[in-house]
Design a protein around this motif. Structure first.
Motif, mmCIF file in Angstrom:
data_model
loop_
_atom_site.group_PDB
_atom_site.id
_atom_site.type_symbol
_atom_site.label_atom_id
_atom_site.label_comp_id
_atom_site.label_asym_id
_atom_site.label_seq_id
_atom_site.Cartn_x
_atom_site.Cartn_y
_atom_site.Cartn_z
ATOM 1 N N ASP A 75 21.395 -67.377 -55.477
ATOM 2 C CA ASP A 75 22.411 -68.088 -56.245
ATOM 3 C C ASP A 75 22.965 -69.267 -55.449
ATOM 4 N N HIS A 76 22.936 -70.445 -56.047
ATOM 5 C CA HIS A 76 23.388 -71.637 -55.324
ATOM 6 C C HIS A 76 24.885 -71.580 -55.038
ATOM 7 N N ASN A 77 25.651 -70.884 -55.868
ATOM 8 C CA ASN A 77 27.084 -70.768 -55.612
ATOM 9 C C ASN A 77 27.354 -69.974 -54.341
ATOM 10 N N PHE A 78 26.542 -68.947 -54.106
ATOM 11 C CA PHE A 78 26.659 -68.212 -52.844
ATOM 12 C C PHE A 78 26.368 -69.139 -51.676
ATOM 13 N N MET A 79 25.312 -69.960 -51.808
ATOM 14 C CA MET A 79 24.910 -70.821 -50.708
ATOM 15 C C MET A 79 25.952 -71.903 -50.435
ATOM 16 N N ILE A 80 26.569 -72.407 -51.485
ATOM 17 C CA ILE A 80 27.632 -73.401 -51.300
ATOM 18 C C ILE A 80 28.800 -72.790 -50.525
ATOM 19 N N GLN A 81 29.215 -71.590 -50.908
ATOM 20 C CA GLN A 81 30.309 -70.931 -50.201
ATOM 21 C C GLN A 81 29.908 -70.594 -48.771
ATOM 22 N N TYR A 82 28.659 -70.221 -48.576
ATOM 23 C CA TYR A 82 28.144 -69.937 -47.234
ATOM 24 C C TYR A 82 28.292 -71.174 -46.344
ATOM 25 N N ILE A 83 27.933 -72.341 -46.892
ATOM 26 C CA ILE A 83 28.018 -73.572 -46.120
ATOM 27 C C ILE A 83 29.471 -73.914 -45.803
ATOM 28 N N TYR A 84 30.365 -73.728 -46.762
ATOM 29 C CA TYR A 84 31.791 -73.957 -46.489
ATOM 30 C C TYR A 84 32.272 -73.087 -45.324
ATOM 31 N N ASN A 85 31.885 -71.826 -45.328
ATOM 32 C CA ASN A 85 32.291 -70.932 -44.251
ATOM 33 C C ASN A 85 31.697 -71.371 -42.917
ATOM 34 N N PHE A 86 30.455 -71.821 -42.951
ATOM 35 C CA PHE A 86 29.771 -72.281 -41.735
ATOM 36 C C PHE A 86 30.466 -73.537 -41.204
ATOM 37 N N VAL A 87 30.860 -74.430 -42.108
ATOM 38 C CA VAL A 87 31.554 -75.655 -41.704
ATOM 39 C C VAL A 87 32.818 -75.329 -40.927
ATOM 40 N N SER A 88 33.601 -74.383 -41.419
ATOM 41 C CA SER A 88 34.850 -74.050 -40.741
ATOM 42 C C SER A 88 34.578 -73.554 -39.325
ATOM 43 N N TYR A 89 33.461 -72.854 -39.131
ATOM 44 C CA TYR A 89 33.076 -72.374 -37.797
ATOM 45 C C TYR A 89 32.733 -73.543 -36.886
ATOM 46 N N LEU A 90 31.909 -74.475 -37.372
ATOM 47 C CA LEU A 90 31.523 -75.631 -36.559
ATOM 48 C C LEU A 90 32.717 -76.537 -36.275
ATOM 49 N N PHE A 91 33.583 -76.704 -37.248
ATOM 50 C CA PHE A 91 34.731 -77.587 -37.102
ATOM 51 C C PHE A 91 35.622 -77.138 -35.958
ATOM 52 N N VAL A 92 35.794 -75.838 -35.824
ATOM 53 C CA VAL A 92 36.636 -75.293 -34.754
ATOM 54 C C VAL A 92 35.894 -75.255 -33.424
ATOM 55 N N ASN A 93 34.642 -74.821 -33.460
ATOM 56 C CA ASN A 93 33.921 -74.524 -32.224
ATOM 57 C C ASN A 93 33.020 -75.645 -31.726
ATOM 58 N N GLY A 94 32.704 -76.609 -32.592
ATOM 59 C CA GLY A 94 31.832 -77.700 -32.185
ATOM 60 C C GLY A 94 30.366 -77.323 -32.263
ATOM 61 N N ASP A 95 29.533 -78.167 -31.687
ATOM 62 C CA ASP A 95 28.079 -78.002 -31.751
ATOM 63 C C ASP A 95 27.606 -77.030 -30.672
ATOM 64 N N ILE A 96 27.889 -75.747 -30.885
ATOM 65 C CA ILE A 96 27.579 -74.745 -29.859
ATOM 66 C C ILE A 96 26.329 -73.939 -30.196
ATOM 67 N N ILE A 97 25.769 -74.120 -31.388
ATOM 68 C CA ILE A 97 24.596 -73.351 -31.788
ATOM 69 C C ILE A 97 23.341 -74.074 -31.321
ATOM 70 N N LYS A 98 22.528 -73.404 -30.529
ATOM 71 C CA LYS A 98 21.307 -73.988 -29.974
ATOM 72 C C LYS A 98 20.140 -73.753 -30.925
ATOM 73 N N ASP A 99 19.135 -74.617 -30.814
ATOM 74 C CA ASP A 99 17.936 -74.449 -31.630
ATOM 75 C C ASP A 99 17.325 -73.071 -31.417
ATOM 76 N N GLY A 100 17.023 -72.395 -32.523
ATOM 77 C CA GLY A 100 16.427 -71.064 -32.453
ATOM 78 C C GLY A 100 17.433 -69.935 -32.492
ATOM 79 N N GLU A 101 18.722 -70.257 -32.332
ATOM 80 C CA GLU A 101 19.734 -69.212 -32.426
ATOM 81 C C GLU A 101 20.002 -68.891 -33.895
#
Length: 287
Positions: free
Chosen positions: A220-246
């Protein structure tokens, strides 16, 4: 769908994010800029503020928000405002209207916009990301108080056009994320002649962190949209800390989805953190 998916040189990417962040306030009719009222409200919002210039481009220095540079330290960051000019509606890309989810009639909203006032920060790129973004968000709040006839905002860095009410009524649970009401756009695309879909973001790249992207089908694309919103909030606070392959959580904590920095699939050109949703992944991925 043919894709070129390559890992990105993050040192090169980090040199490209915006040094000046600007927003356009859009109006139906001309207004005068009440500089003295604006100055007083900026003092209320930010404490000690100095007038740097008052001409075609006025600037206000924030004494409590300073930046250190290689040769000099303690330089106050600034907030700038340009004089009102006619607004050229043709400068808004068609994609902006197609991905405008905050207005029921984006073209109608755009048609009403006849004048613009451009505002920005200056000497602020050295601030911590959250501090800088909160300053911008608060500045826009002050401006909307000073300009009650402003009808829309255009955020060029996120390619987001929005009615003023959509910015005032924040969708984020955390007031520290208010900047993202305008500074982030989450987009949705159906891939032609297929069941594939893409959800991505614009607006994070100018802040020095990658935008997000997921190319998928069968979920469901609505799930994926909400997933991305949640992911954004993580990156916004923590920055670019996820490495390739993680990996990050998928639909639940037991499902792991692999991430990788790549060139984006859909314009504008930028770096994205691509999320591969396992059996729901679409397109050709070379991991």
């Amino acid at each position: 769908m043919s894709e070129k998916r390559q890992s990105i040189d993050m040192e090169e990417f980090a040199q490209k994010f915006a040094n000046v962040y600007y927003v356009k306030l859009l109006f139906e009719k001309e207004v005068e800029i009440p500089y003295e009222e604006l100055y007083k409200k900026l003092q209320d919002a930010f404490g000690e503020v100095d007038k740097v210039a008052t001409s075609d481009l006025s600037s206000f220095a924030l004494k409590a928000h300073t930046v250190d540079y290689q040769d000099v330290s303690g330089i106050p960051s600034q907030l700038m405002i340009a004089e009102m000019i006619p607004f050229d509606q043709s400068t808004i890309p068609d994609m902006v209207l197609h991905q405008c989810w905050t207005s029921e009639n984006p073209q109608g909203l755009l048609n009403k916009c006849c004048y613009e006032i451009m505002v920005s920060d200056f000497l602020a790129s050295g601030l911590e990301r959250m501090e800088r973004c909160q300053i911008i968000a608060k500045y826009i709040d002050v401006l909307l108080d000073v300009f009650p006839t402003c009808i829309a905002l255009y955020w060029p860095h996120s390619q987001k056009l929005m009615p003023v009410e959509a910015y005032k009524n924040s969708q984020w649970y955390n007031p520290d994320f208010h900047f993202l009401d305008g500074g982030l756009n989450v987009r949705f695309f159906n891939v032609q002649d297929s069941e594939d879909m893409v959800v991505d973001t614009t607006g994070l790249f100018p802040l020095g962190i990658p935008d997000l992207q997921v190319h998928f089908h069968g979920i469901d694309h609505n799930f994926m949209i909400q997933y991305i919103y949640n992911f954004v909030s993580y990156l916004f606070v923590n920055g670019d800390i996820i490495k390739d392959g993680e990996t990050m959580d998928g639909r639940n904590e037991h499902e792991r989805w692999v991430c990788q920095h790549e060139d984006c699939l859909i314009a504008p050109s930028r770096v994205v953190l691509d999320v591969c949703p396992n059996e729901f992944a679409a397109g050709k991925r070379e991991r």
